[in-house]
Write a protein that holds these residues in place. Structure first.
Motif: not given
Length: 368
Positions: A150-155, A157-158, A312-314
């Motif tokens: 999930l990591l890279l796609s989640r960042i 998207n955020f 941070g972005v979250w």
């Protein structure tokens, strides 16, 4: 009769307004728990969460329940279908508190009569080996179908959503400008290119991960905290991810919400945690134990940088959408400053001294 327990597909047709949550939390329990009598009901808020509203529901002669009311707009950062699917499966396996059932804007869970750890306790020899072993238990759990990390796609998207955030208030707008989301996006693109080449293959394994292992999500027996059962809770950011991410993220959480990175573990501390996690066969025969541990500790630091970027972005998104009383925008400043600090410390050293305070100046308005 609809069975709600461990059934993420069944959603009870009730909705509880946030303004009436304390008054009506018992209705959610009555709706999904068969035979609940609800005599002398008492509802009390449970503190510590910055994503959801939590309530303990007790009644005469019956177990206590936790009613989780999803925070307003949290669907922006959490896939609630995936959250409930994972939680129901982990409940069925006995790894998570019992999933008693869903309703439209929340969930009923078993209430654990435990206390959360404090950030400074997580590095204690009384707790870190048990946390490491519990983490290994989760990573070894197989919940098909496995999905890509999930990591890279989640960042990504955020970041896409954060790029559209605006604030009408001048102080918040100035802080958002100082955070410089386009620059953070460029940093993420750099990190994405660099990551795999800097991480040991063992920590690139795709495993079932918690991904939010802060102190408040590690519970211990309040009477016998040093030897009683230890629990993980709050799996709403969980799913399949790189094995090493839980390490880097967890080590960042030693700093707490105040982001005191003097508490970030040193090399030997990280190696001790990782050694408690490892099992026979993890290390290849041509690699010495010390070399293996050193490389994994360094790989955890790479994922610490990813943790800083993600949270941070979250926090920028939460600052825009969450009504919860928490200074998300300042937390974004602290975590994105931590990214620049950890990048200089672990990935791309600077020519001269560079402290966390120096890093914070990069994301703080000039007038502050």
């Amino acid at each position: 009769m609809v069975v709600y327990r461990n059934n993420d597909d069944a959603v009870c047709d009730i909705e509880i307004p946030e303004s009436e949550a304390a008054e009506h939390a018992g209705k959610a329990v009555a709706a999904v728990v068969p035979g609940w009598k609800g005599e002398d009901v008492s509802v009390s808020p449970v503190g510590g969460g910055i994503t959801n509203l939590l309530f303990k529901v007790t009644s005469k002669g019956e177990p206590s329940y936790l009613v989780r009311l999803y925070g307003t707009n949290t669907e922006v950062v959490i896939d609630r279908e995936e959250d409930n699917r994972l939680f129901a499966k982990l409940s069925e396996l006995g790894f998570a508190p019992t999933f008693h059932g869903r309703f439209k804007n929340g969930r009923v869970e078993a209430f654990l009569s435990c206390r959360a750890l404090e950030p400074a306790e997580m590095c204690s020899a009384d707790f870190f080996p048990r946390i490491a072993r519990k983490l290994r238990q989760m990573h070894d759990t197989q919940l098909p179908p496995a999905k890509p990390p999930l990591l890279l796609s989640r960042i990504e998207n955020f970041l896409a959503m954060a790029g559209n955030v605006q604030f009408p208030e001048k102080p918040r707008a100035a802080l958002l400008d100082a955070l410089d989301i386009p620059k953070i996006a460029s940093e993420f693109a750099w990190f994405r290119r660099e990551m795999e080449g800097r991480v040991h293959p063992f920590f690139l394994d795709n495993v079932l991960s918690h991904q939010d292992l802060l102190s408040g999500n590690v519970l211990v027996d309040p009477v016998d905290p040093k030897s009683g059962e230890l629990h993980f809770i709050d799996f709403e950011y969980g799913g399949y991810n790189y094995r090493g991410y839980d390490f880097g993220n967890h080590f960042c959480e030693y700093a707490g919400f105040e982001c005191d990175y003097s508490r970030y573990p040193g090399k030997e501390q990280k190696k001790a945690f990782i050694k408690a996690y490892l099992r026979d066969g993890d290390r290849k025969a041509d690699e010495t134990e010390d070399s293996f541990l050193n490389r994994l500790a360094d790989s955890a630091d790479v994922f610490a940088c990813a943790s800083d970027l993600l949270w941070g972005v979250w926090s920028v998104l939460q600052a825009k959408h969450s009504p919860i009383d928490f200074d998300f925008l300042d937390y974004a400043r602290l975590r994105l400053g931590a990214y620049y600090y950890h990048k200089a410390l672990f990935l791309e050293p600077r020519s001269g001294p560079f402290s966390y305070e120096d890093a914070l100046r990069l994301v703080t308005p000039a007038s502050s």
